[in-house]
Enzyme design. Structure first.
Site, PDB file in Angstrom:
ATOM      1  N   ASP A   1     -22.080  73.771 -36.486  1.00  0.00           N
ATOM      2  CA  ASP A   1     -20.916  74.185 -35.703  1.00  0.00           C
ATOM      3  C   ASP A   1     -19.604  73.947 -36.432  1.00  0.00           C
ATOM      4  O   ASP A   1     -18.594  73.598 -35.831  1.00  0.00           O
ATOM      5  CB  ASP A   1     -20.918  73.521 -34.326  1.00  0.00           C
TER       6      ASP A   1
ATOM      7  N   LYS B   1     -14.918  54.817 -39.336  1.00  0.00           N
ATOM      8  CA  LYS B   1     -13.720  54.526 -38.532  1.00  0.00           C
ATOM      9  C   LYS B   1     -12.838  53.416 -39.127  1.00  0.00           C
ATOM     10  O   LYS B   1     -12.689  52.327 -38.552  1.00  0.00           O
ATOM     11  CB  LYS B   1     -14.129  54.129 -37.101  1.00  0.00           C
TER      12      LYS B   1
ATOM     13  N   ASP C   1     -14.796  71.408 -36.374  1.00  0.00           N
ATOM     14  CA  ASP C   1     -16.108  71.305 -35.744  1.00  0.00           C
ATOM     15  C   ASP C   1     -15.931  71.849 -34.327  1.00  0.00           C
ATOM     16  O   ASP C   1     -15.211  71.267 -33.519  1.00  0.00           O
ATOM     17  CB  ASP C   1     -16.535  69.838 -35.714  1.00  0.00           C
TER      18      ASP C   1
HETATM   19  N1  LIG Z   1     -32.523  70.132 -36.843  1.00  0.00           N
HETATM   20  C1  LIG Z   1     -31.820  69.111 -36.394  1.00  0.00           C
HETATM   21  N2  LIG Z   1     -30.464  69.175 -36.445  1.00  0.00           N
HETATM   22  C2  LIG Z   1     -29.764  68.120 -35.982  1.00  0.00           C
HETATM   23  C3  LIG Z   1     -30.376  66.987 -35.447  1.00  0.00           C
HETATM   24  N3  LIG Z   1     -29.414  66.119 -35.084  1.00  0.00           N
HETATM   25  C4  LIG Z   1     -28.250  66.705 -35.362  1.00  0.00           C
HETATM   26  N4  LIG Z   1     -28.447  67.935 -35.893  1.00  0.00           N
HETATM   27  C5  LIG Z   1     -27.419  68.892 -36.292  1.00  0.00           C
HETATM   28  O1  LIG Z   1     -26.755  68.377 -37.414  1.00  0.00           O
HETATM   29  C6  LIG Z   1     -25.365  68.606 -37.343  1.00  0.00           C
HETATM   30  C7  LIG Z   1     -24.613  67.303 -37.391  1.00  0.00           C
HETATM   31  O2  LIG Z   1     -25.019  66.535 -36.291  1.00  0.00           O
HETATM   32  P1  LIG Z   1     -24.298  65.206 -35.876  1.00  0.00           P
HETATM   33  O3  LIG Z   1     -24.173  64.338 -37.059  1.00  0.00           O
HETATM   34  O4  LIG Z   1     -25.002  64.681 -34.672  1.00  0.00           O
HETATM   35  O5  LIG Z   1     -22.860  65.699 -35.568  1.00  0.00           O
HETATM   36  P2  LIG Z   1     -22.209  66.285 -34.267  1.00  0.00           P
HETATM   37  O6  LIG Z   1     -23.280  66.631 -33.314  1.00  0.00           O
HETATM   38  O7  LIG Z   1     -21.488  67.487 -34.758  1.00  0.00           O
HETATM   39  O8  LIG Z   1     -21.347  65.197 -33.827  1.00  0.00           O
HETATM   40  C8  LIG Z   1     -25.115  69.377 -36.095  1.00  0.00           C
HETATM   41  O9  LIG Z   1     -25.053  70.752 -36.431  1.00  0.00           O
HETATM   42  C9  LIG Z   1     -26.347  69.090 -35.271  1.00  0.00           C
HETATM   43  O10 LIG Z   1     -26.668  70.174 -34.416  1.00  0.00           O
HETATM   44  C10 LIG Z   1     -31.810  66.946 -35.414  1.00  0.00           C
HETATM   45  O11 LIG Z   1     -32.432  65.998 -34.977  1.00  0.00           O
HETATM   46  N5  LIG Z   1     -32.479  68.034 -35.901  1.00  0.00           N
HETATM   47 MG   LIG Z   2     -21.230  69.002 -34.316  1.00  0.00          MG
END
Ligand SMILES: Nc1nc2c(ncn2[C@@H]2O[C@H](COP(=O)(O)OP(=O)(O)O)[C@@H](O)[C@H]2O)c(=O)[nH]1
Ligand SMILES: [Mg+2]
Ligand SMILES: Nc1nc2c(ncn2[C@@H]2O[C@H](COP(=O)(O)OP(=O)(O)O)[C@@H](O)[C@H]2O)c(=O)[nH]1
Ligand SMILES: [Mg+2]
Lengths: 360, 422
Positions: free
Chosen positions: A110, A162, A218
């Site tokens: 995203d 942070k 984002d």
């Molecule tokens: N395939 C997959 N994607 C993930 C998972 N967890 C997070 N993501 C993806 O990885 C990206 C970063 O996730 P995250 O670090 O949680 O950041 P945030 O959700 O944008 O705060 C985002 O696009 C999430 O949709 C997972 O367990 N599996």
């Molecule tokens: Mg995100």
């Protein structure tokens, strides 16, 4: 070349939109979020995109078939049985990613910006190490994890979560390019790439940072989705102003699908995206909003900072503001005041929502 | 012959009507397009043999009042005079002070009407009731039914169910006494002055003992409700005529919108010519709407239900007005939306602005519920009420003014919610 997009789970933060449509397919500035990334990847020479998903969606599968055809590339879905975090999915797709020596891209799903994939490839080849992450400047670094690196070369020293005292104003922008050898570091289990993999790579001098030029956002939640829209439209203004609508009644950057119908005496903009088949009746005032496909806004309504879901209908003399989000097929009766409401799909609203809340 | 007296109070009264009572005496505030008092006068002049209408109050003579008096005289071809008390003498003291004026020409009976009520004023029914009652010298109180809780805010009457005699009267009791409440509309015979006079003389004696103060004035302050009715109960003098026709007090500005609704509805019978209709080239009218002929209204505007538009008002394209009173000279610019509000004289509402209040209507599921217009604040917070803009207020384009009271001559520059804006 290949790319893996971390699509992940249910996109709960972009609800109620993601209750109807998987997040990658939600239109951002009249194009599914995912296609912004895939099309930029294709332009940079990527021919195989792997979507790492932790849930199944027929809609996503079907749409990806269509896009394979349209773009003439291969799109695979790599489905996790359990969420594998931001690193685990790379292990799951290991075979797809290692069938050549070429580096591959990894993206958070995203993120919106002027994607710098060609520059990333060049930068990565230039330093020759295992990984490159794109960083972007933020105003308030204390809210994020920041990246500390050598200005000249880009070599990353460390990551600080942070930071309470200023150490850097650059944060991980969620876009990477890796050499296949990097995959040996990742096991097939839930793992965070940011917390468990990157620090080790940095320690070993294998991770470099490339600073992003231009905007970055984002767009994983409604407030940021709208901010990202403003940024994106401004970049359209600079790079392809002919795509924006101008003329009497249009203010600032406004993107209108050619199939939308707009009545008389409307004032639209700045920062508005109007989707396909949308109808704005006479005398509508709308600014800083996204109106998704098939929605209908009736006469004399006033909307600011809202997302109007697919096929929703907003009555006459409605005032809607403060990051109100209507899910799919929501009906808002005439003359209501909607302040910061999050409305689940297929709801009919007949009373004002004077304070922000979720309407089940 | 008959006369009518209307008790109009004075400038210290009507504080719950601020900021509107800054500009115009509350009895002249327009309800359903005409001054509140005009509804009283129209009801009085319909009664055969009505020879004179006297307004009694403690307002300084003023231009608005004079203008109203002369236009009422012209229109109704009957003397309408204002008698000014030297101080607030209470609801009984004023009529006693001016008893010679009231009795000149020897009326057999006279009505006394509170100015701050809206009603169908069933005056002829009261006369008939008095006659059928067999006693030409009885006094009649018009009453209606309230719910138990709200009855405490009114004068409460216990009657003999067979004779309709008032057995007990208590003004605003603290515990439940009766759900029959005083409407502030009375039919008296000249004999009432004997009873008020007795109270006056007793007061005089009382204050004589206390030399500190201005005895005359204190003695002349007499309240009809507490001092007269309470004493007259169970004396075979005071009777109650109950009506189930519409009635409400007009204490707060919010109740003016409610009163407008009641009177507009009555216009179907009494003044159909005052109700706007859908015409080619005119605005869309929903329900009961009053539009002054000098108002300039765009045909794409939508008005109603319960809207009153005053003289010289300008309403732009695509404007929506519902449950509101727009006072003279106001301008509503294109696409603006005004709901449950009173827009003060010469105020301006910008394009796409929204001015909205919360209606304070009585509970629609309780046939005996009355409008609550007691408190502006509850728990230190402004209770959501109708929005009121004082005179000459400017609201910029595209903002919302919600549940707020804006004092006169303010130029707002942003949205406001739940606030009093000084
Ligand atoms: N395939 C997959 N994607 C993930 C998972 N967890 C997070 N993501 C993806 O990885 C990206 C970063 O996730 P995250 O670090 O949680 O950041 P945030 O959700 O944008 O705060 C985002 O696009 C999430 O949709 C997972 O367990 N599996
Ligand atoms: Mg995100
Ligand atoms: N002339 C005159 N009228 C009064 C006086 N006090 C109250 N009124 C009027 O009498 C009516 C009833 O007022 P009041 O008894 O104060 O209010 P309530 O008991 O809350 O209904 C209103 O129309 C007042 O304007 C007064 O001292 N002199
Ligand atoms: Mg009283």
């Amino acid at each position: 070349m290949k790319a893996l997009i971390l699509v992940g789970g249910y996109g709960t933060r972009l609800r109620p939109l993601t209750l109807s449509v998987p997040k990658p397919l939600v239109e951002f500035c009249n194009k599914p979020i995912l296609l912004h990334q895939v099309e930029a990847l294709v332009k940079a020479g990527v021919r195989h995109v792997v979507l790492a998903v932790s849930y199944m969606s027929d809609l996503l599968e079907r749409e990806m078939k269509t896009q394979e055809q349209r773009l003439g590339i291969k799109i695979s879905l790599s489905h996790e049985k359990e969420p594998l975090g931001t690193a685990g999915p790379l292990a799951l797709a290991r075979e797809l990613l290692t069938d050549s020596d070429e580096p591959f891209f990894v993206l958070n799903s995203d993120v919106i910006c002027d994607f710098p994939f060609e520059d990333m490839l060049k930068f990565h080849k230039n330093h020759g190490k295992e990984g490159t992450i794109v960083v972007t400047k933020v105003e308030e670094p204390s809210k994020y994890g920041v990246v500390v690196y050598e200005g000249e070369t880009g070599r990353i020293h460390r990551f600080v979560e942070k930071p309470q005292v200023f150490v850097s104003n650059k944060i991980n922008a969620g876009m990477y390019i890796f050499s296949p050898s990097m995959l040996r570091r990742i096991q097939l289990r839930p793992t965070s790439i940011e917390k468990e993999i990157f620090p080790v790579m940095a320690e070993e001098g294998q991770l470099y940072a490339m600073e992003l030029q231009g905007f970055w956002m984002d767009i994983g939640q409604p407030k940021d989705f709208l901010t990202g829209m403003c940024m994106y439209l401004q970049s359209v203004r600079q790079n392809a102003p002919e795509r924006l609508r101008t003329g009497p009644g249009f203010l600032g950057n406004v993107l209108v699908d050619p199939t939308a119908v707009i009545g008389e005496n409307c004032t639209i903009g700045p920062n508005v995206t109007i989707g396909a088949g949308v109808v704005l009746e006479d005398g509508v005032r709308i600014k800083r909003c996204t109106v998704l496909k098939g929605a209908h806004i009736r006469s004399h309504s006033w909307l600011e900072s809202c997302i109007v879901g697919w096929s929703s209908s907003v009555g006459q003399w409605v005032r809607m503001e403060n990051v109100s989000v209507l899910g799919e097929d929501v009906i808002v009766s005439d003359e209501l005041y909607i302040n910061g409401a999050n409305v689940l799909p297929h709801k009919s609203i007949t009373d004002s929502v004077p304070e922000p809340r979720i309407i089940m | 012959m008959l006369k009518a007296v209307i008790l109009i109070g004075g400038p210290q009264k009507g504080t719950r009507f601020r900021p509107l009572s800054f500009e115009v005496p509350k009895p002249l505030f327009p309800v359903a397009g005409v001054p509140t008092l005009q509804h009283h006068i129209e009801a009085c002049v319909k009664v055969p043999n009505m020879k004179e209408i006297l307004l009694i109050g403690f307002y300084q003579p003023n231009e608005e009042l004079n203008r109203f008096l002369s236009s009422a005289q012209q229109e109704f071809k009957i003397p309408v005079r204002y008698l000014q008390e030297y101080a607030a003498l209470g609801t009984g003291g004023g009529i006693y002070h001016f008893r010679d004026q009231i009795l000149s020409g020897s009326p057999q009976q006279f009505f006394v009407l509170n100015a701050d009520v809206c009603s169908e004023f069933p005056l002829e029914d009261m006369l008939r009731f008095q006659k059928e009652h067999g006693d030409a010298h009885s006094f009649i109180i018009l009453a209606t039914t309230a719910n138990r809780k709200q009855s405490l805010n009114y004068g409460c009457i216990v009657e003999n169910e067979h004779t309709s005699e008032v057995l007990h009267y208590v003004e605003k009791p603290s515990t439940f006494v009766s759900d029959i409440i005083n409407c502030g509309i009375y039919l008296f015979t000249p004999e009432i002055f004997q009873h008020i006079g007795a109270v006056f003389r007793k007061n005089q004696q009382d204050v004589m003992l206390d030399e500190q103060c201005n005895g005359w004035q204190r003695a002349e302050v007499i309240r009809l409700e507490q001092d007269i009715f309470t004493a007259l109960a169970a004396q075979e003098k005071l009777y109650v005529y109950k009506t189930d026709r519409f009635w409400s007090q007009i204490k707060s500005a919010g109740s003016a919108i409610y009163a407008s609704r009641l009177y507009l509805n009555q216009y179907h019978k009494t003044h159909p010519e005052r109700l706007a209709t859908n015409k080619d080239g005119g605005p869309k009218i929903i329900g009961n709407v009053y539009v002054h002929p000098t108002a300039n209204i765009d045909p794409t505007a939508v008005l109603g239900p319960n809207v009153s538009i005053g003289t010289g008002v300008t309403i732009g394209a695509g404007v929506r007005v519902r449950e509101s009173i727009i006072l003279h000279g106001a301008t509503l610019q294109d696409h603006s939306c005004v709901l449950n509000s009173i827009i003060g004289w010469d105020s301006t509402i910008g394009k796409w602005a929204r001015v909205e209040g919360t209606p304070s209507d009585p509970n629609p599921n309780d046939p005996y519920a009355k409008i609550d217009s007691e408190t502006l604040f509850r728990d230190g917070k402004l209770t959501p009420s109708i929005t009121i803009l004082g005179c000459n207020v400017t609201i910029p384009s595209e903002v919302i003014i919600l549940n707020s009271i804006v004092l006169p001559h303010k130029d707002l520059n942003r949205s406001f919610k739940n606030q009093i804006i000084l």
